[in-house]
Each structure stands twice: as structure tokens, then as C-alpha cells.
Design a protein around this motif. Structure first.
Motif, PDB file in Angstrom:
ATOM      1  N   VAL A  30      45.529  41.976  33.735  1.00 56.90           N
ATOM      2  CA  VAL A  30      46.534  43.024  33.946  1.00 56.90           C
ATOM      3  C   VAL A  30      46.936  43.640  32.612  1.00 56.90           C
ATOM      4  O   VAL A  30      46.985  44.869  32.457  1.00 56.90           O
ATOM      5  N   ASP A  31      47.213  42.798  31.617  1.00 57.28           N
ATOM      6  CA  ASP A  31      47.646  43.296  30.308  1.00 57.28           C
ATOM      7  C   ASP A  31      46.549  44.106  29.617  1.00 57.28           C
ATOM      8  O   ASP A  31      46.839  45.052  28.875  1.00 57.28           O
ATOM      9  N   ASP A  33      44.430  45.922  31.142  1.00 54.26           N
ATOM     10  CA  ASP A  33      44.169  47.106  31.974  1.00 54.26           C
ATOM     11  C   ASP A  33      42.709  47.171  32.412  1.00 54.26           C
ATOM     12  O   ASP A  33      42.101  48.245  32.446  1.00 54.26           O
ATOM     13  N   ILE A  34      42.145  46.010  32.748  1.00 57.13           N
ATOM     14  CA  ILE A  34      40.787  45.949  33.292  1.00 57.13           C
ATOM     15  C   ILE A  34      40.893  45.960  34.814  1.00 57.13           C
ATOM     16  O   ILE A  34      41.559  45.100  35.392  1.00 57.13           O
ATOM     17  N   PRO A  35      40.269  46.909  35.485  1.00 56.95           N
ATOM     18  CA  PRO A  35      40.381  46.967  36.949  1.00 56.95           C
ATOM     19  C   PRO A  35      39.794  45.716  37.606  1.00 56.95           C
ATOM     20  O   PRO A  35      38.681  45.302  37.284  1.00 56.95           O
ATOM     21  N   ASP A  65      32.357  46.114  33.618  1.00 54.46           N
ATOM     22  CA  ASP A  65      33.541  45.522  32.994  1.00 54.46           C
ATOM     23  C   ASP A  65      33.362  44.042  32.671  1.00 54.46           C
ATOM     24  O   ASP A  65      34.261  43.421  32.092  1.00 54.46           O
ATOM     25  N   GLU A 121      49.236  45.856  47.315  1.00 55.34           N
ATOM     26  CA  GLU A 121      49.691  45.028  46.201  1.00 55.34           C
ATOM     27  C   GLU A 121      50.339  43.763  46.736  1.00 55.34           C
ATOM     28  O   GLU A 121      50.933  43.757  47.815  1.00 55.34           O
TER      29      GLU A 121
END
Length: 288
Positions: A30-31, A33-35, A65, A121
Motif C-alpha cells: 500500500v505504501d 503504491d503497487i497495485p 509489477d 474495499e
């Protein structure tokens, strides 16, 4: 499109040390910003309320990724490996591991940008994350029909818990030329839940049965001698390709797999590891 309310995830089913590893990995992604999208037992619990212990955490990522994820993992002192280059990588922290999934084992469902649209989410182990859409989860489970593992019950439960919220046109599009597999699962759903057959849209059943009738009325197929069973089970149809001369369905244009991918995935079958003398499926497929 409305989404079904998400049930709580699996905090109680995961050992504390394992949960700490998963939680740290989720926060790192999350930090950075990797999908990524949470799948597997965690997503299934969110969509169906079915809680079961799980041996790992499944994360869907794009293949491009993987190197970034691997670098983050190694910076934490974890191991990262591209286990099966056509669909799966793993991150290890001791005996605990995370599966990084960027395709299906049969090469039919590569994870692409379409997976990252309108995702629900949820909090997983206290980390706010996005969950793989129910339609993509259903698609990935629909083709798992191994002798030791059959995910048909998961498909039925996803439909039972979410029928009014599913993107049925999108699901039909996802199955594409493999629409017979969707029809098989929907037929079984009506058998499993006879009082809930009406929850599958009538237009969809009409469309699929019309396709079936039209296809059945056609002359014998001029297609090559293909066995698509290998798209459902990597082991149970090897007799067809090894002994009967069928073309492996994974080596036709519907799949992204190569001959090397098929050989490596076949060698990983537990029975083959116990008895290396068993033959490996011969190469051979159809040109794209």
C-alpha cells in the motif's frame, strides 16, 4: 453497480506470527503504491461469509509489477521467487508465504488493468485493501477441477451469496470462448439450489442454451484433435495428450502457456515428484 456487503475477513483463522507477516506485506505494498488485489480465502470470506483457515495469502498483481514486489520483500529480509513464470511467484518469511498471482495455472486469465476496476474495499488483518472482484474470483475458480481439488462449491457459494450483485454481462464476456464452463457451473447451481434457480438471469441461461443448441446442430467440428480438459486439470487429462495424441488445450491460442510452461507445470504434479519415471507430456500445440 451495487456491491454486496463484505463480511468480516479471517483475523481469527490466522496464527499471530503469520498474521504479522501478512499485515507487514500488505502495508508495504500500500505504501509503495503497487497495485494489488486480495484474493483466495480472504476474499472468499468477504463475499460469502465462509470462514476457513488458510495456508497462505493470495495477492493478484500484474506480471510487470513482480520485480518491484520482489525488491520490497528482499529489503525486508524475505525470500522472493518466480515459482512458475507463467502464473505464480511466492514470497517467503520462514515457513509462511504469500502467493503472487498474475495469471491462472492454465494460462487463461492473465491479470490486467480490467481487474483493477470498481474493486470493493475491506480491512484485511487491519489493513485497508482492495479485494478482487467477485466475477474475477469466480472466473479463476471455475477452471479448478483437479482430482484433489475442485472449486465448484466455491463458485456455487459465490453465486448464492452475490447473484443480485454480479455483473452477469461482464462475467459472460470474461468466459468468452469458454462459455460452456460457465454454463456447466450455472446448471450445477440450479441443481444445488433448486429453489434459487431464478436468481440467475433468464436472459443469460437463454443465451447459453441457445449457443449450446446451435453448436450441437453444427456438423462435426473441423478443429484439430484437441483436448481442452488440460485447462480444467493439469493431471487428469495427461493420458489424452500423452497416450491418445490429443493436442493439449493449453498449447492452443486460448492460453498464454508455452511448451516449457506446460512441462514445468506437469513436473510439479505431486505424483510426478514422487515418481520421476512418469512421462512428461510431449510438446505440441497449435500456432496462434
Amino acid at each position: 453497480m451495487p456491491t454486496a456487503p463484505l463480511a468480516p475477513s479471517l483475523e481469527e483463522e490466522v496464527a499471530p506470527d503469520t498474521a504479522a507477516f501478512y499485515r507487514r506485506a500488505l502495508r508495504l505494498l500500500v505504501d509503495a503504491d503497487i497495485p494489488f488485489l486480495v484474493g483466495g480465502a480472504f476474499a472468499h470470506a468477504c463475499f460469502t461469509g465462509i470462514r476457513r483457515s488458510t495456508k497462505d495469502l493470495d495477492l493478484f498483481i500484474r506480471r510487470e509489477d513482480y520485480e518491484r514486489v520482489a525488491a520490497l520483500a528482499r529489503a525486508e529480509g524475505w525470500e522472493a521467487e518466480l515459482t512458475y513464470p507463467h502464473w505464480l511467484a511466492k514470497v517467503y518469511a520462514g515457513a509462511d508465504f504469500i502467493d503472487l498471482i498474475f495469471n491462472s495455472g492454465n494460462g487463461l486469465t492473465p491479470v490486467n488493468e480490467s481487474w483493477f476496476r470498481d474493486n470493493p474495499e475491506a480491512d484485511v488483518l487491519g489493513v485497508p485493501v482492495r479485494i478482487a472482484n467477485a466475477e474475477d474470483g469466480l472466473l479463476s475458480k471455475a477452471f479448478i477441477m483437479e482430482r484433489e481439488r475442485y472449486d465448484g462449491a466455491d463458485v456455487a457459494h459465490l453465486i448464492q451469496a452475490n447473484a443480485e450483485h454480479l455483473d452477469w454481462p461482464g462475467l459472460l464476456k470474461r468466459f468468452s470462448a469458454n462459455w460452456r464452463v460457465l454454463l456447466a457451473h450455472l446448471t450445477l447451481f440450479g441443481y444445488i439450489y433448486p429453489g434459487e434457480r431464478h436468481r440467475v438471469p433468464q436472459w443469460l441461461m437463454d443465451e447459453l442454451t441457445a449457443r449450446l443448441a446451435a453448436e450441437s446442430a453444427q456438423p462435426p467440428a473441423a478443429d484439430p484433435h484437441v483436448c481442452a480438459g488440460t485447462l480444467l486439470s493439469r493431471e487428469q487429462y495427461l493420458h489424452d495428450v500423452e497416450q491418445l495424441g490429443y493436442v493439449d488445450g493449453r498449447l492452443t491460442p486460448v492460453s498464454t502457456m508455452t511448451e516449457d510452461d506446460v512441462a514445468r507445470w506437469t513436473e510439479a504434479i505431486p505424483a510426478r515428484q514422487l515418481d520421476p519415471a512418469l512421462p512428461v507430456a510431449p510438446s505440441g500445440g497449435l500456432a496462434a
